[in-house]
Design a protein around this motif. Structure first.
Motif, short mmCIF file in Angstrom:
data_model
loop_
_atom_site.label_atom_id
_atom_site.label_comp_id
_atom_site.label_asym_id
_atom_site.label_seq_id
_atom_site.Cartn_x
_atom_site.Cartn_y
_atom_site.Cartn_z
N GLU A 41 39.22 47.73 33.16
CA GLU A 41 39.17 46.27 33.02
C GLU A 41 38.72 45.85 31.63
O GLU A 41 38.98 44.72 31.19
CB GLU A 41 38.20 45.67 34.06
N MET A 85 30.91 45.45 33.03
CA MET A 85 31.89 44.49 33.53
C MET A 85 31.32 43.08 33.50
O MET A 85 32.01 42.12 33.11
CB MET A 85 32.32 44.87 34.95
N TYR A 118 37.31 37.28 36.82
CA TYR A 118 37.36 38.60 36.20
C TYR A 118 37.81 39.63 37.23
O TYR A 118 37.25 39.72 38.32
CB TYR A 118 35.98 38.96 35.65
N SER A 119 38.80 40.42 36.88
CA SER A 119 39.32 41.44 37.80
C SER A 119 38.22 42.44 38.16
O SER A 119 37.57 43.01 37.29
CB SER A 119 40.49 42.17 37.15
#
Length: 336
Positions: A113, A138, A263-264
């Motif tokens: 990501e 992340m 956000y993935s």
């Protein structure tokens, strides 16, 4: 290239991460004849159920070891250092879950990501971050899209499965009254250790240094300040983290929620009566990082506080490896 044509070897197949990797391959119906399981001599010949068939565990001396296109390795650093070069020499690609190669300059350290592009520079080995680093970076990467993150103070609450299957068994035995401490120095049941991995001269542990160094490498940000305290807790599966994040701009809580939700791989839990915030019990088996308790510091509007939980064996390890494999196929970086 089609993933189903790739010969995948799981090295450390009977360990906690190896077991989850096989489950994930079953989810995408990877052909059984393109999966090879490897473990130590004591597991040789063990039958492992895979969909409607069984796979036999082999040792790395088996001829099939030389036929691997991609090896998902989750073993000790010493064994990884021994096996990975052999696989690469035979034309295979290694995706390594351990710490053996993470900080080597010519080895990409990847969370797809964030830095999928780093895979382009691989020389046969790709490394996966520590299971506490992945959710942390992340969150930082998501927030960096709307404001610059300069500093993170993070406390981790790490499940015993991060140590391995023996630690899980020790916790369960102690919860049943067993007094033996074979894995940890002290009882873990009804207890916590502010100590994961060995202490170093500066007072931080190796685990904490992993979080500091890996964060900088993945984000390509040598200036970000990360101050971790890593804690082992009596939980079977699921790491949690408490983050205090310093940012450049004053942004609203709603902006933060929207940013993380978009956000993935991240899911925000807005308090409900059933599940008011992320907890290890509810993230086991899930692929996402769950975030909650998002708030700003009372006396500093440029400081964000939040809580997260994720399955350390899934996104923290096996699923991240599979994502890397899929990214490499998409980018035509694996040659059969």
């Amino acid at each position: 290239m089609n993933l189903k044509n790739v010969n995948i070897g799981i090295v450390g197949a009977t360990g906690a991460v190896g077991v989850e990797a096989l489950k994930l391959l079953a989810e995408i119906n990877h052909p059984a004849n393109n999966i090879h399981l490897f473990a130590s001599e004591r597991s040789k010949g063990k039958k492992v159920k895979y969909q409607n068939t069984e796979l036999s565990v082999k040792t790395t001396s088996d001829d099939n070891f030389n036929k691997i296109d991609v090896a998902l390795i989750s073993v000790s650093s010493e064994i990884s250092k021994e096996l990975a070069p052999k696989i690469v020499k035979n034309g295979g690609v290694v995706i390594d879950d351990g710490s053996a190669y993470r900080m080597e300059k010519n080895v990409p350290l990847v969370v797809p990501e964030i830095n999928e592009v780093d895979l382009n520079a691989h020389e046969g080995i790709v490394s996966i971050p520590n299971c506490t680093t992945t959710p942390l970076v992340m969150i930082i990467d998501a927030l960096n899209s709307i404001t610059k993150v300069s500093k993170v103070i993070v406390s981790t609450y790490q499940a015993v499965s991060g140590t391995g299957k023996e630690a899980v068994n020790e916790l369960m035995n102690q919860q049943s009254g067993d007094k033996n401490t074979d894995v940890y120095d002290f009882p873990i049941a009804n207890n916590v250790f502010p100590h994961v991995d060995d202490f170093l001269e500066d007072g931080f542990t190796k685990e904490e240094h992993k979080m500091i160094n890996e964060t900088k490498k993945i984000l390509h940000d040598k200036d970000i300040e990360v101050i971790p305290t890593c804690v082992r807790v009596p939980v079977r599966i699921g790491h949690s983290e408490s983050l205090s994040i310093s940012v450049e701009n004053d942004i609203s809580v709603q902006q933060i929620i929207n940013c993380l939700n978009n956000y993935s791989g991240i899911k925000v839990l807005i308090g409900t009566e059933e599940i008011p915030y992320p907890m290890p019990l509810f993230v086991e088996g899930e692929k996402e990082v769950f975030v909650g308790r998002i708030r700003k510091s009372i006396n500093n509007t440029k400081e964000i506080n939040l809580w997260l939980s994720c399955d350390n064996l899934i996104k923290g390890a096996a699923y991240n490896a599979l994502q890397i494999l899929e990214s490499m196929i998409k980018k035509d970086l694996i040659k059969l």
